[in-house]
Design an enzyme around this catalytic site. Sequence first.
Site, PDB file in Angstrom:
ATOM      1  N   GLU A 257       0.838  -1.197   0.000  1.00 35.48           N
ATOM      2  CA  GLU A 257       0.000   0.000   0.000  1.00 35.48           C
ATOM      3  C   GLU A 257       0.875   1.250   0.000  1.00 35.48           C
ATOM      4  O   GLU A 257       1.667   1.468   0.922  1.00 35.48           O
ATOM      5  CB  GLU A 257      -0.925   0.031   1.222  1.00 35.48           C
ATOM      6  CG  GLU A 257      -1.791   1.286   1.259  1.00 35.48           C
ATOM      7  CD  GLU A 257      -2.665   1.365   2.491  1.00 35.48           C
ATOM      8  OE1 GLU A 257      -3.292   2.423   2.699  1.00 35.48           O
ATOM      9  OE2 GLU A 257      -2.722   0.384   3.247  1.00 35.48           O
ATOM     10  N   LYS A 389      -8.150 -15.019  16.444  1.00 33.66           N
ATOM     11  CA  LYS A 389      -8.351 -14.624  15.050  1.00 33.66           C
ATOM     12  C   LYS A 389      -9.798 -14.262  14.742  1.00 33.66           C
ATOM     13  O   LYS A 389     -10.268 -14.444  13.611  1.00 33.66           O
ATOM     14  CB  LYS A 389      -7.864 -15.734  14.111  1.00 33.66           C
ATOM     15  CG  LYS A 389      -6.397 -16.079  14.314  1.00 33.66           C
ATOM     16  CD  LYS A 389      -5.950 -17.267  13.506  1.00 33.66           C
ATOM     17  CE  LYS A 389      -4.492 -17.606  13.834  1.00 33.66           C
ATOM     18  NZ  LYS A 389      -4.020 -18.821  13.171  1.00 33.66           N
ATOM     19  N   ASP A 465       1.846 -14.183  12.817  1.00 31.81           N
ATOM     20  CA  ASP A 465       0.682 -14.754  12.145  1.00 31.81           C
ATOM     21  C   ASP A 465      -0.199 -13.607  11.663  1.00 31.81           C
ATOM     22  O   ASP A 465      -0.817 -12.914  12.478  1.00 31.81           O
ATOM     23  CB  ASP A 465      -0.095 -15.645  13.123  1.00 31.81           C
ATOM     24  CG  ASP A 465      -1.203 -16.430  12.432  1.00 31.81           C
ATOM     25  OD1 ASP A 465      -1.623 -16.026  11.341  1.00 31.81           O
ATOM     26  OD2 ASP A 465      -1.647 -17.445  12.993  1.00 31.81           O
ATOM     27  N   HIS A 563      -2.598  10.209  -1.432  1.00 28.00           N
ATOM     28  CA  HIS A 563      -2.848   8.913  -2.057  1.00 28.00           C
ATOM     29  C   HIS A 563      -2.813   9.015  -3.576  1.00 28.00           C
ATOM     30  O   HIS A 563      -2.433   8.052  -4.251  1.00 28.00           O
ATOM     31  CB  HIS A 563      -4.191   8.345  -1.591  1.00 28.00           C
ATOM     32  CG  HIS A 563      -4.104   7.608  -0.294  1.00 28.00           C
ATOM     33  ND1 HIS A 563      -3.913   6.252  -0.239  1.00 28.00           N
ATOM     34  CD2 HIS A 563      -4.140   8.044   0.984  1.00 28.00           C
ATOM     35  CE1 HIS A 563      -3.851   5.871   1.037  1.00 28.00           C
ATOM     36  NE2 HIS A 563      -3.994   6.945   1.794  1.00 28.00           N
TER      37      HIS A 563
END
Length: 580
Positions: A257, A389, A465, A563
């Site tokens: 990104e 998660k 993770d 951006h």
Amino acid sequence: MEIRRRPPKPSSSSVQQLHHQSQQHPPVILDDRSPSPIPKASDALPLPLYLTNGIFFTLFFSVAYYLLHRWRDKIRTSTPLHVVTLSELAAILSLIASFIYLLGFFGIDFVQSVITRASPDSWDVEEEEDHHHHHHHQQRFRCPPPAPISASPKLMDHHLTEEDEDLVKSVVSGEIPSHSLESKLEDCYKAASIRREAVQRLTGRSLSGMPLDGFDYESILGQCCEMPVGYVQIPVGIAGPLLLNDREYSVPMATTEGCLVASTNRGCKAIYASGGATAILLRDGMTRAPVVRFPTAKRASELKFFLEDPLNFDTLAVVFNKSSRFAKLQGMQCSIAGKNLYIRFNCSTGDAMGMNMVSKGVQNVLDFLQSDFPDMETIGLSGNFCSDKKPAAVNWIEGRGKSVVCEAIITEEVVNKVLKTTVPALVELNMLKNLTGSAIAGSLGGFNAHASNIVSAIFIATGQDPAQNVESSHCITMMEAVNDGKDLHVSVTMPSIEVGTVGGGTQLASQSACLNLLGVKGASKELPGSNARMLATIVAGSVLAGELSLMSAIAAGQLVKSHMKYNRSTRDMSQIASCG
């Protein structure tokens, strides 16, 4: 920007190999970027190349000298030049023939080398500038439809031997399971190569854009990834220095990104210029919550009372801690749903993230309890009361992994000059966006601008993770005017950062290098668990920098502009996705 790929020039050896392969398997063109082997004229010469070149060199200069000598004599004797003898005609033809040979042999190579130097990586680039003086680039890729599987395409990235070819055919037919290649071949790289070729033939799609070489497949065997066919490249940027607890850190961030690293870097600059940030570890404990079932709710409640009795804790802790010398049971929390009991175990895990460690300890306790509660049935080692998660209020309230709060005071001068905004504007925006806006949305642990952006980037770079970004990104960002309203107090509170510096992906070469850059690689010998705790504080400090910079960009109206500059692409991704 229109980009066309020019096929590389094949070598004579590769031409011979491809010619031999084409006799057994018809060639299949994957796309217009695939090299087309074109044999040179020199490959068919009856004489050695150096001897042929010598003959034509000698012929060219000999006949050139002869003709010049004859024309000089004609000029002296006033003989017309267009009157030629038979020997002169033969010399002219020989000159033309030798010139054509030498031009064909050396001229084409020279032109190709000039084109290659003028266009790096064999790309032809055309740029156009729009009316606003921004460069908008466009790529057009021409991809023919994939070859059908029945055509038996050879989509090789590497040359296969006859033995390899037989293995590929066995995997494609199902005779050899793909997952057993490593154990059968005892060569992880070769197993990945064979599996890759089999996948390409089964799908009729090319994996040529995915690198295979340059990776240690032995390092992931049995712990990181099964049935590999290559690896994905993610760029790593550095933000910082982040001045945190009087230490400077260069923070690695793996991301695709645009703006993210640059924005976090600006936040680090603002924090550094204001004297740094302070991070405090509040809690450190990983959780696992099995679900057990009893014949009646009364029996389930009896186990609940037993587990919550302080007199029984020491015995259960001894049983639990047998799983590892680093595992230390800290507490248990029980919740009943009918005749089902959910037990949330909480324990410290040293420098490991600790999921396997706490699971082993839980299994030890369940086996121990079975003697006193023989009617207890273990339904699952994880009953989602952990909660791993998944966004869950229990993690937001009770914490999981490392709970950290990080704060800094940003001076008015830095807010104005570095962040290009004002303290009142930031305070108001934080209240209406991060607090009120998130409350209206019914957010769970999402009272921030983009904490998950920074958490994910650092997690990927350091071998954590990535799925645990869900709860690790729980964060509430607070901003308040201090020192008579001149300066800004900013803080982030993150109750469930789940990180480790040993185990899992942390031992891979690239991820290990990123941990080493931060000074938290491996397990701490002096103070077990200190490296993982330090990593958690670095994550929180980086989130603080990212929150500070993004909120400033929004307050100053710079979000879209930045951006457009760093994170805009006009590439037609649908066409790219259809290629190969």
